[in-house]
Design a protein around this motif. Structure first.
Motif, short mmCIF file in Angstrom:
data_model
loop_
_atom_site.label_atom_id
_atom_site.label_comp_id
_atom_site.label_asym_id
_atom_site.label_seq_id
_atom_site.Cartn_x
_atom_site.Cartn_y
_atom_site.Cartn_z
N ARG A 1 0.86 -1.19 0.00
CA ARG A 1 0.00 0.00 0.00
C ARG A 1 0.90 1.24 0.00
N LEU A 2 0.86 1.98 -1.08
CA LEU A 2 1.80 3.08 -1.27
C LEU A 2 1.04 4.38 -1.53
N LEU A 3 1.44 5.43 -0.82
CA LEU A 3 0.84 6.75 -0.98
C LEU A 3 1.88 7.66 -1.66
N LEU A 4 1.54 8.16 -2.83
CA LEU A 4 2.42 9.08 -3.55
C LEU A 4 1.93 10.50 -3.34
N VAL A 5 2.80 11.35 -2.78
CA VAL A 5 2.46 12.75 -2.54
C VAL A 5 3.27 13.57 -3.54
N GLU A 6 2.61 13.96 -4.63
CA GLU A 6 3.29 14.58 -5.77
C GLU A 6 2.30 15.48 -6.51
N ASP A 7 2.67 16.74 -6.72
CA ASP A 7 1.72 17.66 -7.37
C ASP A 7 1.87 17.70 -8.89
N ASP A 8 2.91 17.06 -9.43
CA ASP A 8 3.14 17.07 -10.87
C ASP A 8 2.61 15.76 -11.48
N GLU A 9 1.64 15.88 -12.39
CA GLU A 9 1.02 14.68 -12.96
C GLU A 9 2.01 13.87 -13.77
N GLY A 10 2.91 14.54 -14.48
CA GLY A 10 3.89 13.82 -15.27
C GLY A 10 4.82 12.98 -14.40
N ASP A 11 5.24 13.56 -13.28
CA ASP A 11 6.11 12.80 -12.37
C ASP A 11 5.35 11.62 -11.75
N ALA A 12 4.07 11.83 -11.48
CA ALA A 12 3.26 10.75 -10.91
C ALA A 12 3.16 9.58 -11.88
N ILE A 13 2.98 9.89 -13.18
CA ILE A 13 2.91 8.83 -14.18
C ILE A 13 4.24 8.10 -14.27
N LEU A 14 5.35 8.85 -14.17
CA LEU A 14 6.66 8.23 -14.25
C LEU A 14 6.91 7.30 -13.06
N VAL A 15 6.44 7.68 -11.89
CA VAL A 15 6.58 6.81 -10.71
C VAL A 15 5.82 5.50 -10.93
N ARG A 16 4.62 5.59 -11.48
CA ARG A 16 3.86 4.37 -11.76
C ARG A 16 4.64 3.45 -12.70
#
Length: 393
Positions: A23-38
């Motif tokens: 169970r992982l919570l990503l705290v990131e305001d940039d959508e592009g960076d969030a996609i990259l983390v996935r």
């Protein structure tokens, strides 16, 4: 027993082995960076249940996870202050994943409590996956160590209270039988039961069994205070008739709430062992052991200590046979239920158990406590103390 020094070896043995998704919570305001983390997590082969939020306020409301990936540049928090705020909210393992580079800020993040510090643009799937696995494992080891430490501290506190509540009787007369026993309640935490036995210089012997109402560390601490005060008064050779009144004054000055009271049963055995003065302050009546055992007289019963009603504690003088034994106890024994039912043992049931223990010989106190527990079907709900005094001509 866990040891933080063994953690690296444990971690090198492999990733988190739970079959459940991380169970992982990503705290990131940039959508592009969030996609990259996935994408990185997918490349790492991690089975992840990912929740993405854009602000720290949102994250603080969703901390029921295994790990938080935290950016240090958020709309509502920046830098190490963001990490500190998240940790103050009782976050689980935190890995910082941010665009802020530099050795100093990385060291500051780890010093503040982050499990790892990763820089965007320098991370691939393998690096991120390994960091997530190791961070969760390290946090689990830390939690285990903290739980162990708390357990050790609690055990030491219980030991200190036990020494204060359950002292070694101070009796020089080798012919006088003195046996004591105690069983903690089901949760293993000492309650407010206490006892003591002290021989005075004139040869008289005083025995006390008491019970502070309630169950827990506060009651145990108050019981320890009362027991210590009682022994001090006895050793100071305060007249027996004054002991309960002075003990009540200690209770009133030390109790946390005015509704707290204490029941007490006290014996004063004469130097020649031919008689005893019985004092009852709202406490269960002691037993005179025999064939059969019987309850001692109750006509001198007084009020419990700390109850704001009139009345004192007049002694009842009892003449004893050349050989005798008296058993004092707390109500944890009487309140034991029988098996899975709701019926309590009570005085009648206790008399039966005591008579059986007398007939069986051996250690009477241990046998009584054992048989009460067996009849109850396991650990007693309340703590229980038993004291036996005896004399054989």
């Amino acid at each position: 027993m866990s040891d933080a020094r063994t953690a690296p070896d444990d971690i090198r043995r492999g990733p988190v082995t739970s079959s459940a998704p991380v169970r992982l919570l990503l705290v990131e305001d940039d959508e592009g960076d969030a996609i990259l983390v996935r994408e990185h997590l997918a490349d790492a082969g991690l089975d992840v249940d990912l929740v993405w939020v854009r602000t720290l306020d949102e994250a603080i409301d969703r901390l029921h996870v295994d790990l938080v990936l935290l950016d240090l540049g958020l709309p509502d928090a920046m830098g190490i202050a963001a990490l500190e705020r998240l940790l103050a909210a009782d976050a689980p393992a935190v890995v910082v994943l941010t665009g802020l580079s530099g050795t100093d800020i990385g060291l500051a993040a780890v010093a503040a409590g982050a499990q790892d510090y990763l820089v965007k643009g320098e991370v691939d799937g393998e690096t991120l996956g390994r960091s997530v696995r190791y961070a969760i494992q390290r946090r689990r080891l830390e939690d285990t160590d903290r739980a162990l430490y708390r357990s050790l501290v609690r055990a030491e506190e219980v030991n200190r209270l036990e020494r204060a509540l359950l002292p070694t009787p101070s009796v020089l007369d080798q012919r006088l039988e003195v046996r004591v026993g105690y069983r903690a309640g089901r949760d293993g935490v000492l309650g407010g039961d206490f006892y003591d036995v002290v021989e005075r210089p004139d040869g008289s012997v005083l025995a006390l069994v008491g019970d502070v109402c309630g169950h827990g560390p506060d009651e145990a601490a108050l019981g320890a205070t009362l027991r210590t005060a009682w022994r001090t008064l006895v050793l100071a050779e305060v007249p027996t008739v004054d002991l309960l009144g002075l003990l009540e004054r200690v209770l009133i000055s030390e109790r946390a709430r005015p509704e707290i009271f204490t029941t007490v049963s006290m014996l004063d055995v004469t130097p020649d062992r031919s008689s005893v003065d019985l004092y009852l302050a709202g406490h269960p009546v002691p037993l005179l052991l025999g064939e059969p055992s019987t309850l001692l007289p109750t006509h001198g019963r007084g009020r419990a200590l700390g109850i704001p009603v009139p009345g004192g504690w007049a002694p009842v003088r009892l003449e004893l046979a050349p050989s005798w034994r008296i058993l004092l106890y707390t109500d944890g024994v009487l309140e034991a239920t029988i098996g899975d039912g709701s019926d309590r043992l009570g005085k009648t049931g206790l008399l039966r158990i005591v008579d059986g223990a007398v007939a069986a010989q051996g250690d009477l106190v241990e046998r009584v406590l054992h048989d009460v527990r067996e009849l109850h079907g396991g650990d007693l709900v309340d703590d229980a103390a038993v004291v036996v005094l005896g004399w054989r001509a």
